[in-house]
Design a protein around this motif. Structure first.
Motif, PDB file in Angstrom:
ATOM      1  N   GLY A 324       0.787  -1.231   0.000  1.00 20.68           N
ATOM      2  CA  GLY A 324       0.000   0.000   0.000  1.00 20.68           C
ATOM      3  C   GLY A 324       0.811   1.269   0.000  1.00 20.68           C
ATOM      4  N   THR A 325       2.105   1.170  -0.262  1.00 16.72           N
ATOM      5  CA  THR A 325       2.970   2.348  -0.204  1.00 16.72           C
ATOM      6  C   THR A 325       2.996   3.113  -1.508  1.00 16.72           C
ATOM      7  OG1 THR A 325       4.362   1.193   1.416  1.00 16.72           O
ATOM      8  CG2 THR A 325       5.289   3.153   0.391  1.00 16.72           C
ATOM      9  N   ILE A 326       2.950   2.407  -2.655  1.00 11.35           N
ATOM     10  CA  ILE A 326       2.971   3.074  -3.957  1.00 11.35           C
ATOM     11  C   ILE A 326       1.841   2.534  -4.843  1.00 11.35           C
ATOM     12  CG2 ILE A 326       5.443   3.587  -3.938  1.00 11.35           C
ATOM     13  CD1 ILE A 326       5.880   1.153  -5.685  1.00 11.35           C
ATOM     14  N   SER A 327       1.441   3.334  -5.834  1.00 10.55           N
ATOM     15  CA  SER A 327       0.328   2.925  -6.704  1.00 10.55           C
ATOM     16  C   SER A 327       0.667   3.075  -8.180  1.00 10.55           C
ATOM     17  CB  SER A 327      -0.921   3.760  -6.388  1.00 10.55           C
ATOM     18  OG  SER A 327      -0.639   5.146  -6.558  1.00 10.55           O
ATOM     19  N   ILE A 328       1.914   3.390  -8.491  1.00 10.59           N
ATOM     20  CA  ILE A 328       2.305   3.643  -9.873  1.00 10.59           C
ATOM     21  C   ILE A 328       2.235   2.368 -10.708  1.00 10.59           C
ATOM     22  CG2 ILE A 328       4.784   3.212  -9.543  1.00 10.59           C
ATOM     23  CD1 ILE A 328       5.234   5.741 -11.321  1.00 10.59           C
ATOM     24  N   GLY A 329       1.950   2.498 -12.006  1.00  9.43           N
ATOM     25  CA  GLY A 329       1.933   1.357 -12.911  1.00  9.43           C
ATOM     26  C   GLY A 329       0.611   0.607 -12.907  1.00  9.43           C
ATOM     27  N   ASP A 330       0.600  -0.474 -13.645  1.00 10.06           N
ATOM     28  CA  ASP A 330      -0.605  -1.309 -13.759  1.00 10.06           C
ATOM     29  C   ASP A 330      -0.606  -2.319 -12.613  1.00 10.06           C
ATOM     30  OD1 ASP A 330      -2.899  -2.535 -14.623  1.00 10.06           O
ATOM     31  OD2 ASP A 330      -1.921  -3.673 -16.222  1.00 10.06           O
ATOM     32  N   GLN A 331      -1.119  -1.903 -11.474  1.00  6.45           N
ATOM     33  CA  GLN A 331      -1.057  -2.716 -10.260  1.00  6.45           C
ATOM     34  C   GLN A 331      -2.193  -3.738 -10.196  1.00  6.45           C
ATOM     35  OE1 GLN A 331       1.084  -2.683  -7.652  1.00  6.45           O
ATOM     36  NE2 GLN A 331       2.295  -0.849  -8.049  1.00  6.45           N
ATOM     37  N   GLU A 332      -1.888  -4.892  -9.599  1.00  8.33           N
ATOM     38  CA  GLU A 332      -2.926  -5.878  -9.310  1.00  8.33           C
ATOM     39  C   GLU A 332      -3.839  -5.340  -8.209  1.00  8.33           C
ATOM     40  OE1 GLU A 332      -3.357  -8.424 -11.008  1.00  8.33           O
ATOM     41  OE2 GLU A 332      -1.480  -9.313 -11.703  1.00  8.33           O
ATOM     42  N   GLU A 333      -5.094  -5.753  -8.234  1.00  9.73           N
ATOM     43  CA  GLU A 333      -6.040  -5.340  -7.207  1.00  9.73           C
ATOM     44  C   GLU A 333      -5.677  -5.987  -5.874  1.00  9.73           C
ATOM     45  OE1 GLU A 333      -8.686  -3.245  -7.262  1.00  9.73           O
ATOM     46  OE2 GLU A 333      -8.125  -2.673  -9.298  1.00  9.73           O
ATOM     47  N   ILE A 334      -5.800  -5.212  -4.805  1.00  8.76           N
ATOM     48  CA  ILE A 334      -5.611  -5.776  -3.469  1.00  8.76           C
ATOM     49  C   ILE A 334      -6.727  -6.780  -3.207  1.00  8.76           C
ATOM     50  CG2 ILE A 334      -5.619  -5.262  -0.980  1.00  8.76           C
ATOM     51  CD1 ILE A 334      -4.495  -2.494  -1.679  1.00  8.76           C
ATOM     52  N   GLY A 335      -6.367  -7.958  -2.772  1.00  9.34           N
ATOM     53  CA  GLY A 335      -7.352  -8.994  -2.512  1.00  9.34           C
ATOM     54  C   GLY A 335      -7.379 -10.086  -3.562  1.00  9.34           C
ATOM     55  N   LYS A 336      -6.699  -9.833  -4.700  1.00  9.93           N
ATOM     56  CA  LYS A 336      -6.660 -10.853  -5.757  1.00  9.93           C
ATOM     57  C   LYS A 336      -5.950 -12.106  -5.265  1.00  9.93           C
ATOM     58  CE  LYS A 336      -4.956 -11.813 -10.435  1.00  9.93           C
ATOM     59  NZ  LYS A 336      -4.310 -11.259 -11.656  1.00  9.93           N
ATOM     60  N   TYR A 337      -4.835 -11.888  -4.564  1.00  7.71           N
ATOM     61  CA  TYR A 337      -4.067 -13.009  -4.035  1.00  7.71           C
ATOM     62  C   TYR A 337      -4.354 -13.171  -2.551  1.00  7.71           C
ATOM     63  CZ  TYR A 337      -1.526 -12.253  -8.394  1.00  7.71           C
ATOM     64  OH  TYR A 337      -1.197 -12.081  -9.710  1.00  7.71           O
ATOM     65  N   LYS A 338      -4.592 -14.378  -2.140  1.00  9.41           N
ATOM     66  CA  LYS A 338      -4.931 -14.654  -0.742  1.00  9.41           C
ATOM     67  C   LYS A 338      -3.758 -15.290   0.013  1.00  9.41           C
ATOM     68  CE  LYS A 338      -9.239 -13.354  -1.386  1.00  9.41           C
ATOM     69  NZ  LYS A 338      -9.752 -12.087  -0.797  1.00  9.41           N
ATOM     70  N   LYS A 339      -3.342 -16.449  -0.470  1.00  6.34           N
ATOM     71  CA  LYS A 339      -2.254 -17.149   0.201  1.00  6.34           C
ATOM     72  C   LYS A 339      -0.924 -16.425  -0.025  1.00  6.34           C
ATOM     73  CE  LYS A 339      -4.230 -21.805   0.115  1.00  6.34           C
ATOM     74  NZ  LYS A 339      -3.991 -23.227  -0.240  1.00  6.34           N
ATOM     75  N   CYS A 340      -0.003 -16.615   0.909  1.00 12.40           N
ATOM     76  CA  CYS A 340       1.332 -16.040   0.769  1.00 12.40           C
ATOM     77  C   CYS A 340       2.317 -16.935   1.517  1.00 12.40           C
ATOM     78  CB  CYS A 340       1.379 -14.616   1.321  1.00 12.40           C
ATOM     79  SG  CYS A 340       3.014 -13.859   1.184  1.00 12.40           S
ATOM     80  N   PHE A 341       3.407 -17.293   0.846  1.00 11.95           N
ATOM     81  CA  PHE A 341       4.397 -18.188   1.433  1.00 11.95           C
ATOM     82  C   PHE A 341       5.652 -17.458   1.912  1.00 11.95           C
ATOM     83  CE2 PHE A 341       2.685 -21.562  -1.750  1.00 11.95           C
ATOM     84  CZ  PHE A 341       1.540 -21.709  -0.978  1.00 11.95           C
ATOM     85  N   TYR A 342       5.673 -16.136   1.789  1.00 13.25           N
ATOM     86  CA  TYR A 342       6.863 -15.381   2.200  1.00 13.25           C
ATOM     87  C   TYR A 342       7.369 -15.781   3.595  1.00 13.25           C
ATOM     88  CZ  TYR A 342       7.336 -11.939  -1.605  1.00 13.25           C
ATOM     89  OH  TYR A 342       7.573 -11.323  -2.813  1.00 13.25           O
ATOM     90  N   PRO A 343       6.533 -15.703   4.640  1.00 19.73           N
ATOM     91  CA  PRO A 343       7.044 -16.024   5.981  1.00 19.73           C
ATOM     92  C   PRO A 343       7.291 -17.504   6.224  1.00 19.73           C
ATOM     93  CG  PRO A 343       4.721 -15.397   6.087  1.00 19.73           C
ATOM     94  CD  PRO A 343       5.145 -15.215   4.678  1.00 19.73           C
TER      95      PRO A 343
END
Length: 429
Positions: A324-343
């Motif tokens: 949520g820090t920047i909005s430049i470019g053709d960004q994906e909608e927030i909420g499109k991706y649910k799962k996240c494996f980063y952590p």
């Protein structure tokens, strides 16, 4: 070295005091600092006019001396710079005293006491002096050059555990909080959001991290990248050499400070991959190829990444909104991706030892812990990290900063996520 004048000293004391107690009254503040109310008002107005603090009257109090003081991002940056100048002056005084007492300090008892001097990760310690390598001492680990494939080789091919827990295979280090560029797709382009604080990681933290990674038999990569340009850290070669004792070391840079000698030094100090992001145009390819050839480092030691594209082509990278820090470019909608494996497979360590979920969290909203206060494995398995990991494996982006993130967090780490899911519930995804 630039000296701190009386005005800077006064401003530093005011900023330090209101950080500790934002609702301090002007009368209490003036008494604590030894200022008259007139002088204090003059200083506060000056700080406010410069955009360093915000002053709010709280609870509509009739007593006009009761305010709430809030440091702006610019104010935080200014406080840091004033503190650094103050510490530099003190260090200079220390060096002068050291020279004056040089003969007396040769006494073994005094020397032993001297090693105890220091604060936090800046303390002297007794690790000894580390010197840069002249030639490489660690074999080069061959990885596939394509960016995602290269990471897959390290992250997804193998899974290691410690005390029954899956351990990370990718750690990003933000060794310095400053960048010489201001790219429109990066939060550093806005000094109010991500100001250059010029803070840098110390070798004591690097030494501690290296030893703790050895303890858990770490087999992954440590990537020097994060919130700044790593090549601006004067000890980047020493940092790389030390970390290479426990990990594959990668350096991600914009290449602006590179020359053949520096590329050669990085290779000699056991960096496994040097990734150069080219932002200015195709002409940079020839430039960097010449530098690589003259450095005598192997050609596959360096990966050149084309990043000179415009907004229509997402600048040649996997564009995200940085929680949520920047909005430049053709960004994906927030909420499109649910799962996240980063952590499940990685984390980021800031210059001061603060541990964050991933490199997407540019505003450093939620710290998982500080590795100068805890063992890195204890942070990796603590309650807050576990909570985020469980939620994100199960597709629940319900906590800050994840609620604002549009990153596709499942490109890497599926094997780790499955292992964690099994660890937590006994069921494979």
């Amino acid at each position: 070295m630039k000296k701190i004048n009386d005005k800077d000293s006064d401003n530093l004391e005011i900023l330090r005091t209101i950080v500790k107690k934002p609702d301090v009254s002007q009368r209490e503040l003036s008494k604590k600092l030894g200022f008259s109310l007139g002088k204090l008002n003059y200083c506060l107005k000056g700080l406010q006019d410069k955009g360093l603090i915000k002053i709010k009257n709280f609870k509509k109090n009739k007593n006009k001396l009761n305010y709430l003081y809030v440091l702006t991002p610019l104010g935080i940056s200014k406080k840091t710079k004033l503190t650094i100048n103050f510490l530099k002056r003190k260090m200079q005084e220390y060096d002068q005293l050291f020279l004056e007492e040089k003969e007396n300090l040769k006494d073994k008892k005094i020397s032993k006491e001297l090693k105890k001097i220091g604060i936090g990760h800046n303390s002297i310690g007794n690790e000894g002096i580390i010197e840069e390598n002249k030639t490489r001492t660690k074999p080069l680990f061959k990885t596939i050059e394509i960016n995602i494939k290269r990471k897959t080789t390290i992250v997804d091919d193998k899974l290691f555990t410690h005390k029954g827990n899956p351990i990370p295979s990718w750690i990003e280090l933000s060794i310095i909080d400053v960048c010489n560029r201001s790219c429109s797709f990066c939060p550093k382009s806005d000094p109010k959001t991500a100001p250059n604080t010029f803070q840098k990681m110390q070798m004591k933290l690097i030494n501690k991290l290296t030893e703790e990674l050895k303890e858990i038999n770490y087999q992954g990569s440590v990537v020097l990248c994060g919130y700044g340009e790593p090549m601006l850290h004067k000890d980047v070669n020493l940092i790389s050499k030390k970390l290479s004792e426990a990990a594959f070391v990668e350096v991600v840079t914009n290449g602006d400070t590179l020359n053949s000698k520096q590329i050669s030094a990085l290779y000699a100090n056991n960096v496994n991959k040097l990734l150069i992001s080219m932002y200015d145009g195709e002409h940079q390819i020839e430039k960097f190829k010449k530098l690589i050839k003259n450095s005598d480092a192997p050609e596959d030691f360096v990966i050149l990444r084309d990043r000179w594209y415009d907004e229509k082509q997402d600048y040649g990278l996997k564009l995200t909104n940085r929680t949520g820090t920047i909005s430049i470019g053709d960004q994906e909608e927030i909420g499109k991706y649910k799962k996240c494996f980063y952590p499940s497979y990685q984390f980021l360590i800031d210059w001061n030892g603060d541990v964050f979920l991933c490199p997407q969290d540019w505003q450093r909203r939620v710290s998982m812990g500080n590795m100068m206060q805890e063992h890195i494995f204890d942070i990796w398995t603590n309650k807050i990290m576990t909570k985020y990991r469980k939620d994100l494996i199960n597709g629940k982006r319900i906590q800050s900063p994840c609620t604002l993130c549009n990153a596709e967090g499942t490109i890497h780490g599926k094997k780790h996520a499955q292992a964690w899911h099994k660890f937590y519930s006994g069921q494979i995804l």
